[in-house]
Motif scaffolding. Structure first.
Motif, PDB file in Angstrom:
ATOM      1  N   LEU A 194       0.826  -1.206   0.000  1.00 44.45           N
ATOM      2  CA  LEU A 194       0.000   0.000   0.000  1.00 44.45           C
ATOM      3  C   LEU A 194       0.864   1.260   0.000  1.00 44.45           C
ATOM      4  CD1 LEU A 194      -2.845  -0.878   2.557  1.00 44.45           C
ATOM      5  CD2 LEU A 194      -2.942  -0.959   0.055  1.00 44.45           C
ATOM      6  N   GLY A 195       2.195   1.057  -0.055  1.00 43.94           N
ATOM      7  CA  GLY A 195       3.110   2.187  -0.026  1.00 43.94           C
ATOM      8  C   GLY A 195       3.339   2.756   1.352  1.00 43.94           C
ATOM      9  N   MET A 196       2.984   2.002   2.391  1.00 45.04           N
ATOM     10  CA  MET A 196       3.140   2.457   3.765  1.00 45.04           C
ATOM     11  C   MET A 196       4.487   1.992   4.317  1.00 45.04           C
ATOM     12  SD  MET A 196      -0.688   1.351   5.011  1.00 45.04           S
ATOM     13  CE  MET A 196      -0.442   1.917   6.697  1.00 45.04           C
ATOM     14  N   PRO A 197       5.225   2.862   5.012  1.00 40.03           N
ATOM     15  CA  PRO A 197       6.496   2.435   5.615  1.00 40.03           C
ATOM     16  C   PRO A 197       6.245   1.577   6.852  1.00 40.03           C
ATOM     17  CG  PRO A 197       6.018   4.703   6.230  1.00 40.03           C
ATOM     18  CD  PRO A 197       4.946   4.291   5.256  1.00 40.03           C
ATOM     19  N   VAL A 198       6.964   0.452   6.957  1.00 45.84           N
ATOM     20  CA  VAL A 198       6.782  -0.433   8.106  1.00 45.84           C
ATOM     21  C   VAL A 198       8.073  -0.710   8.858  1.00 45.84           C
ATOM     22  CG1 VAL A 198       4.717  -1.544   7.154  1.00 45.84           C
ATOM     23  CG2 VAL A 198       6.976  -2.513   6.655  1.00 45.84           C
ATOM     24  N   ALA A 199       9.223  -0.319   8.310  1.00 45.16           N
ATOM     25  CA  ALA A 199      10.494  -0.527   9.000  1.00 45.16           C
ATOM     26  C   ALA A 199      11.527   0.435   8.430  1.00 45.16           C
ATOM     27  CB  ALA A 199      10.980  -1.971   8.850  1.00 45.16           C
ATOM     28  N   THR A 200      12.487   0.821   9.258  1.00 47.00           N
ATOM     29  CA  THR A 200      13.528   1.740   8.801  1.00 47.00           C
ATOM     30  C   THR A 200      14.819   1.533   9.580  1.00 47.00           C
ATOM     31  OG1 THR A 200      14.028   4.068   8.303  1.00 47.00           O
ATOM     32  CG2 THR A 200      12.952   3.628  10.398  1.00 47.00           C
ATOM     33  N   GLY A 201      15.924   1.981   8.998  1.00 45.92           N
ATOM     34  CA  GLY A 201      17.225   1.949   9.639  1.00 45.92           C
ATOM     35  C   GLY A 201      18.188   2.807   8.828  1.00 45.92           C
ATOM     36  N   ARG A 202      19.404   2.965   9.338  1.00 41.43           N
ATOM     37  CA  ARG A 202      20.379   3.784   8.619  1.00 41.43           C
ATOM     38  C   ARG A 202      21.762   3.160   8.704  1.00 41.43           C
ATOM     39  NH1 ARG A 202      21.139   9.148  12.608  1.00 41.43           N
ATOM     40  NH2 ARG A 202      22.522   8.119  14.116  1.00 41.43           N
TER      41      ARG A 202
END
Length: 285
Positions: A194-202
């Motif tokens: 759906l184009g929704m962000p569910v996880a992130t990191g750098r």
């Protein structure tokens, strides 16, 4: 009905509170087992249920539930509850469930869900995007993709996830969570269908040949369904492609097992950071 027919499983152990005087699972609990497996199904789709339904403009309501008993589950049995979507109609979806002890089918079930207006509970057509997600998952299609880029490209979505996890959930001060390193870091965000962000990191450059992964955050409602691991591997690969020989991270001690399974090993003793126990870990590339 075979185990191999299911992509999504929820594993549980039968508890004392769920059995009758013969130590056999009371019949009504099987529907609860199936309903619990439905939560894992949404996680496997990378869909945070509440926000996804809001984006889709409706809700899923159970219209009909049927259960057929083939054999009994007993106290302390380990059960695997399989769930699959077998049909998507105009406004309804048919799900089939199988409760297994090993390869033995104990209970089979069917649930008919109707997509409906949450205010009036009147049916609506299943949105094409949701139809495609159900059909794609059952066909083996990936439910999420990782995008990498700089803060200008991904900062809005990454920052929203980090604020939800670190600031609101864990109580870390916002002025500690955000720092100047975001401007030079390589960021990664996992997006669902759906184009929704569910996880992130750098990913940072700790030193020549050494990468450092940080700010790993996964939407609370989809944790435990591989999205954090997919994100981590994307960041590790970005470090490898850059030419790093090692990648490091500072793991919260509660997540140490997750990073160990991904090939990281502790370096030194645990310590406290932002009021939370951490341990430094590293993985050779």
């Amino acid at each position: 009905m075979q185990r191999s027919s299911f992509r999504c499983f929820h594993r549980l152990r039968v508890r004392w509170a769920e059995v009758d005087m013969q130590k056999i699972v009371f019949n009504a609990h099987y529907l609860m087992y199936i309903d619990t497996a439905m939560s894992d199904y949404w996680r496997a789709l990378a869909l945070p249920y509440e926000s996804s339904m809001l984006a889709l403009g409706g809700e899923m309501y159970v219209k009909k539930a049927t259960v057929e008993y083939h054999a009994s589950a007993r106290l302390d049995d380990t059960l695997d509850v399989g769930l699959r979507c077998t049909r998507v109609g105009n406004s309804s979806c048919l799900f089939e469930a199988g409760i297994f002890a090993g390869d033995q089918l104990l209970v089979s079930g069917e649930l008919v869900y109707v997509f409906a207006d949450p205010a009036t509970q009147t049916s609506r057509p299943v949105p094409p995007s949701l139809r495609a997600i159900f059909e794609g998952f059952e066909a083996g299609v990936d439910m999420a993709e990782v995008k990498t880029g700089d803060w200008n490209a991904l900062g809005r979505d990454a920052g929203r996830l980090r604020t939800a996890v670190f600031v609101r959930e864990q109580g870390i001060p916002a002025d500690i969570e955000a720092d100047a390193l975001d401007a030079t870091a390589r960021h990664a965000v996992v997006y669902n269908r759906l184009g929704m962000p569910v996880a992130t990191g750098r990913l940072l450059q700790e030193a020549p040949g050494v990468g450092r992964i940080g700010r790993m955050a996964v939407d609370r409602s989809v944790r435990g369904a591989q999205w954090g691991r997919q994100l981590l591997e994307a960041l590790v690969e970005a470090s490898r492609v850059r030419g790093d020989r090692e990648v490091q991270l500072h793991a919260q001690c509660s997540a140490e097992g997750f990073y160990r399974r991904a090939g990281f090993a502790p370096v030194g003793a645990p310590y406290e950071e932002a009021g939370i126990a951490h341990v430094a870990m590293a993985r050779s590339l």
